[in-house]
Motif scaffolding. Structure first.
Motif, PDB file in Angstrom:
ATOM      1  N   GLU A 248     -18.366  20.320   8.114  1.00 22.91           N
ATOM      2  CA  GLU A 248     -19.582  19.567   7.767  1.00 22.91           C
ATOM      3  C   GLU A 248     -19.312  18.060   7.795  1.00 22.91           C
ATOM      4  OE1 GLU A 248     -23.016  19.113   4.301  1.00 22.91           O
ATOM      5  OE2 GLU A 248     -22.024  21.022   4.662  1.00 22.91           O
ATOM      6  N   HIS A 249     -18.162  17.640   7.294  1.00 25.27           N
ATOM      7  CA  HIS A 249     -17.815  16.205   7.335  1.00 25.27           C
ATOM      8  C   HIS A 249     -17.738  15.712   8.777  1.00 25.27           C
ATOM      9  CE1 HIS A 249     -17.313  15.786   3.098  1.00 25.27           C
ATOM     10  NE2 HIS A 249     -16.262  16.585   3.016  1.00 25.27           N
ATOM     11  N   ILE A 250     -17.119  16.515   9.634  1.00 22.72           N
ATOM     12  CA  ILE A 250     -16.994  16.133  11.048  1.00 22.72           C
ATOM     13  C   ILE A 250     -18.378  16.093  11.704  1.00 22.72           C
ATOM     14  CG2 ILE A 250     -16.090  16.893  13.293  1.00 22.72           C
ATOM     15  CD1 ILE A 250     -13.672  18.048  11.759  1.00 22.72           C
ATOM     16  N   PHE A 251     -19.184  17.099  11.390  1.00 21.76           N
ATOM     17  CA  PHE A 251     -20.543  17.165  11.939  1.00 21.76           C
ATOM     18  C   PHE A 251     -21.341  15.917  11.535  1.00 21.76           C
ATOM     19  CE2 PHE A 251     -25.012  18.199  11.930  1.00 21.76           C
ATOM     20  CZ  PHE A 251     -25.198  19.051  13.011  1.00 21.76           C
ATOM     21  N   GLU A 252     -21.277  15.566  10.258  1.00 21.96           N
ATOM     22  CA  GLU A 252     -22.024  14.400   9.764  1.00 21.96           C
ATOM     23  C   GLU A 252     -21.545  13.118  10.446  1.00 21.96           C
ATOM     24  OE1 GLU A 252     -23.323  12.419   5.467  1.00 21.96           O
ATOM     25  OE2 GLU A 252     -21.588  13.780   5.573  1.00 21.96           O
ATOM     26  N   HIS A 253     -20.254  12.997  10.608  1.00 22.52           N
ATOM     27  CA  HIS A 253     -19.687  11.812  11.258  1.00 22.52           C
ATOM     28  C   HIS A 253     -20.153  11.706  12.712  1.00 22.52           C
ATOM     29  CE1 HIS A 253     -16.697   8.775  12.376  1.00 22.52           C
ATOM     30  NE2 HIS A 253     -16.458   9.526  13.453  1.00 22.52           N
ATOM     31  N   LEU A 254     -20.064  12.835  13.438  1.00 22.74           N
ATOM     32  CA  LEU A 254     -20.477  12.832  14.849  1.00 22.74           C
ATOM     33  C   LEU A 254     -21.964  12.525  14.989  1.00 22.74           C
ATOM     34  CD1 LEU A 254     -18.506  15.930  16.207  1.00 22.74           C
ATOM     35  CD2 LEU A 254     -18.063  13.524  16.714  1.00 22.74           C
ATOM     36  N   ALA A 255     -22.766  13.063  14.064  1.00 23.81           N
ATOM     37  CA  ALA A 255     -24.211  12.830  14.124  1.00 23.81           C
ATOM     38  C   ALA A 255     -24.531  11.346  13.953  1.00 23.81           C
ATOM     39  CB  ALA A 255     -24.913  13.654  13.048  1.00 23.81           C
ATOM     40  N   LYS A 256     -23.816  10.681  13.065  1.00 23.70           N
ATOM     41  CA  LYS A 256     -24.039   9.247  12.865  1.00 23.70           C
ATOM     42  C   LYS A 256     -23.601   8.452  14.092  1.00 23.70           C
ATOM     43  CE  LYS A 256     -23.572   9.306   7.825  1.00 23.70           C
ATOM     44  NZ  LYS A 256     -22.728   8.922   6.660  1.00 23.70           N
ATOM     45  N   ARG A 257     -22.474   8.817  14.659  1.00 20.48           N
ATOM     46  CA  ARG A 257     -21.985   8.133  15.841  1.00 20.48           C
ATOM     47  C   ARG A 257     -22.915   8.379  17.032  1.00 20.48           C
ATOM     48  NH1 ARG A 257     -16.243   7.577  16.024  1.00 20.48           N
ATOM     49  NH2 ARG A 257     -16.549   6.817  18.154  1.00 20.48           N
ATOM     50  N   PHE A 258     -23.455   9.595  17.095  1.00 18.49           N
ATOM     51  CA  PHE A 258     -24.278  10.005  18.231  1.00 18.49           C
ATOM     52  C   PHE A 258     -25.535   9.154  18.349  1.00 18.49           C
ATOM     53  CE2 PHE A 258     -27.614  12.499  20.249  1.00 18.49           C
ATOM     54  CZ  PHE A 258     -26.986  12.967  21.389  1.00 18.49           C
TER      55      PHE A 258
ATOM     56  N   GLU B  35     -30.588  18.293  18.403  1.00 17.15           N
ATOM     57  CA  GLU B  35     -31.282  18.547  19.672  1.00 17.15           C
ATOM     58  C   GLU B  35     -30.282  18.573  20.835  1.00 17.15           C
ATOM     59  OE1 GLU B  35     -34.922  16.677  22.380  1.00 17.15           O
ATOM     60  OE2 GLU B  35     -34.414  15.788  20.430  1.00 17.15           O
ATOM     61  N   PHE B  36     -29.351  17.642  20.793  1.00 23.47           N
ATOM     62  CA  PHE B  36     -28.320  17.582  21.840  1.00 23.47           C
ATOM     63  C   PHE B  36     -27.512  18.879  21.893  1.00 23.47           C
ATOM     64  CE2 PHE B  36     -23.762  16.826  22.620  1.00 23.47           C
ATOM     65  CZ  PHE B  36     -23.809  16.435  23.950  1.00 23.47           C
TER      66      PHE B  36
ATOM     67  N   SER C 292     -24.687   6.142  20.305  1.00 22.78           N
ATOM     68  CA  SER C 292     -23.789   6.313  21.445  1.00 22.78           C
ATOM     69  C   SER C 292     -24.567   6.611  22.720  1.00 22.78           C
ATOM     70  CB  SER C 292     -22.799   7.442  21.170  1.00 22.78           C
ATOM     71  OG  SER C 292     -22.020   7.692  22.316  1.00 22.78           O
ATOM     72  N   LYS C 293     -24.181   5.985  23.812  1.00 21.19           N
ATOM     73  CA  LYS C 293     -24.811   6.251  25.103  1.00 21.19           C
ATOM     74  C   LYS C 293     -23.889   7.093  25.992  1.00 21.19           C
ATOM     75  CE  LYS C 293     -27.584   2.029  25.096  1.00 21.19           C
ATOM     76  NZ  LYS C 293     -27.914   0.765  25.813  1.00 21.19           N
ATOM     77  N   GLU C 294     -22.670   7.277  25.541  1.00 17.30           N
ATOM     78  CA  GLU C 294     -21.716   8.059  26.308  1.00 17.30           C
ATOM     79  C   GLU C 294     -21.401   9.343  25.542  1.00 17.30           C
ATOM     80  OE1 GLU C 294     -18.374   5.623  27.042  1.00 17.30           O
ATOM     81  OE2 GLU C 294     -19.470   4.147  28.244  1.00 17.30           O
ATOM     82  N   ASN C 295     -22.113  10.428  25.899  1.00 19.91           N
ATOM     83  CA  ASN C 295     -21.984  11.674  25.157  1.00 19.91           C
ATOM     84  C   ASN C 295     -21.217  12.760  25.913  1.00 19.91           C
ATOM     85  OD1 ASN C 295     -23.584  10.656  23.012  1.00 19.91           O
ATOM     86  ND2 ASN C 295     -25.417  11.011  24.254  1.00 19.91           N
ATOM     87  N   ASP C 296     -20.636  12.409  27.050  1.00 18.16           N
ATOM     88  CA  ASP C 296     -19.933  13.417  27.839  1.00 18.16           C
ATOM     89  C   ASP C 296     -18.807  14.079  27.044  1.00 18.16           C
ATOM     90  OD1 ASP C 296     -21.601  12.810  29.877  1.00 18.16           O
ATOM     91  OD2 ASP C 296     -20.141  11.639  31.045  1.00 18.16           O
ATOM     92  N   ALA C 297     -18.156  13.297  26.207  1.00 17.27           N
ATOM     93  CA  ALA C 297     -17.029  13.842  25.438  1.00 17.27           C
ATOM     94  C   ALA C 297     -17.482  14.925  24.451  1.00 17.27           C
ATOM     95  CB  ALA C 297     -16.315  12.723  24.683  1.00 17.27           C
ATOM     96  N   LEU C 298     -18.799  14.922  24.130  1.00 14.14           N
ATOM     97  CA  LEU C 298     -19.311  15.901  23.164  1.00 14.14           C
ATOM     98  C   LEU C 298     -19.851  17.155  23.838  1.00 14.14           C
ATOM     99  CD1 LEU C 298     -21.223  13.499  20.725  1.00 14.14           C
ATOM    100  CD2 LEU C 298     -18.897  14.369  20.542  1.00 14.14           C
ATOM    101  N   GLU C 299     -19.943  17.172  25.142  1.00 19.11           N
ATOM    102  CA  GLU C 299     -20.509  18.323  25.862  1.00 19.11           C
ATOM    103  C   GLU C 299     -19.831  19.647  25.506  1.00 19.11           C
ATOM    104  OE1 GLU C 299     -23.046  18.876  27.936  1.00 19.11           O
ATOM    105  OE2 GLU C 299     -23.821  16.833  27.756  1.00 19.11           O
TER     106      GLU C 299
ATOM    107  N   ASN D  66     -31.185  16.793   7.966  1.00 23.57           N
ATOM    108  CA  ASN D  66     -32.315  15.848   8.005  1.00 23.57           C
ATOM    109  C   ASN D  66     -31.936  14.539   8.685  1.00 23.57           C
ATOM    110  OD1 ASN D  66     -34.262  17.437   6.760  1.00 23.57           O
ATOM    111  ND2 ASN D  66     -33.709  16.770   4.690  1.00 23.57           N
ATOM    112  N   GLN D  67     -30.691  14.163   8.570  1.00 25.09           N
ATOM    113  CA  GLN D  67     -30.225  12.890   9.132  1.00 25.09           C
ATOM    114  C   GLN D  67     -29.678  13.034  10.557  1.00 25.09           C
ATOM    115  OE1 GLN D  67     -27.230  11.939   6.244  1.00 25.09           O
ATOM    116  NE2 GLN D  67     -28.688  11.304   4.657  1.00 25.09           N
ATOM    117  N   SER D  68     -29.744  14.266  11.095  1.00 23.28           N
ATOM    118  CA  SER D  68     -29.024  14.531  12.353  1.00 23.28           C
ATOM    119  C   SER D  68     -29.906  15.042  13.481  1.00 23.28           C
ATOM    120  CB  SER D  68     -27.905  15.550  12.086  1.00 23.28           C
ATOM    121  OG  SER D  68     -27.094  15.162  11.002  1.00 23.28           O
TER     122      SER D  68
END
Length: 300
Positions: free
Chosen positions: A16-26, A90-91, A29-36, A83-85
């Protein structure tokens, strides 16, 4: 590395901590290939599930869980974080709105167990009333009315003579009019409804006398049948099928089949047969008598 291990609450908190962090960064971020790769990895916890990690596309967000909570697997991340993500959800391909079949199955699941559903279920299905999946509700007891579930043929928008055996819908339910129409809810009852109620009462009462309300309902059914009979709307076969059904009360309020009853058309005639006809002779009612005669009651 974390999800290579078995599920645990501690590992789920880390995710959950990682998810929250990635959601904030996302969000920025315009470069999302690393998250595919996260779209196809089994790395997410599911609510009330401790067996394994889940791939995003089999999960739903919790935003509309009240519509189908018994039929889907929901993301095991706190509502606050979800709610914040929204963009990140969607991604990943985590869906929020359920398909109609899941909502229908949730309603049927709750109905079978007598558990009320959230009113929003009907509001959702009303918007989707033309969806083919709604037909799965036909003839099912799926309409929750304060105390129990009812089928569409057990409720009416207008007054009816069926007492406790049927319900009148409150005007506030008109907002679900499209759905109720699709399910077959009628404005007012017809002779077919009256016959159905007679059959139910016959099965329920069996060889016991009717109470006051039951007696009034039975007589009201015959009056309704007579109304439609006079207007030429009654199927002849329906009346034939009533001949052997215990559906007309005698003087003791016991139900008898029409073919075993007689109208007393001559005063004192029944008495000449002593007790032989004591329970089989009734007074012809002013309203409903024609329908009873059509069903098989004979003139003494």
């Amino acid at each position: 590395s974390i999800t290579a291990r078995l599920y645990s609450e501690q590992n789920a908190e880390l995710i959950e901590h990682i998810f929250e962090h990635l959601a904030k960064r996302f969000q920025n971020s315009k470069e999302n290939d690393a998250l595919e790769p996260l779209k196809i990895c089994k790395w997410l916890p599911a609510r009330q599930k401790t067996d394994r990690w889940y791939q995003p596309d089999v999960l739903y967000t919790v935003f509309q869980d009240y519509l189908f909570e018994t039929q889907a697997v929901f993301l095991g991340i706190s509502r606050k974080v979800q709610n914040q993500s929204a963009p990140f959800l969607e991604f990943l391909g985590i869906k929020s709105e359920p398909p109609v079949p899941l909502v229908v199955r949730h309603l049927l699941h709750c109905a079978e167990r007598g558990k009320p559903v959230n009113k929003e279920v009907y509001r959702f299905l009303n918007r989707k009333s033309n969806d083919g999946a709604v037909k799965l509700l036909l003839s099912k007891k799926c309409l929750w009315l304060d105390d129990a579930y009812y089928a569409a043929n057990q409720v009416f928008w207008h007054e009816h003579p069926f007492g406790r055996y049927r319900r009148r819908l409150a005007d506030e339910l008109r907002e679900f009019g499209a759905l109720f129409k699709q399910l077959g809810v009628q404005d007012a009852p017809t002779y077919r409804d009256a016959v159905m109620v007679l059959r139910e009462i016959s099965e329920e009462i069996r060889n016991n006398p009717l109470d006051d309300e039951g007696y009034q309902v039975v007589m009201g059914c015959w009056q309704l049948i007579e109304r439609d009979l006079e207007q030429g709307r009654v199927d002849e076969q329906v009346m034939i099928n009533l001949k052997s059904l215990k559906c007309i009360p005698n003087k003791d309020r016991l139900l008898y089949p029409p073919e075993r009853l007689f109208f007393e058309n001559r005063a004192g005639l029944a008495a000449k047969f002593d007790k032989f006809l004591a329970t089989n002779v009734i007074i012809r009612p002013l309203l409903g008598g024609k329908a009873m005669e059509k069903a098989g009651v004979r003139i003494l």
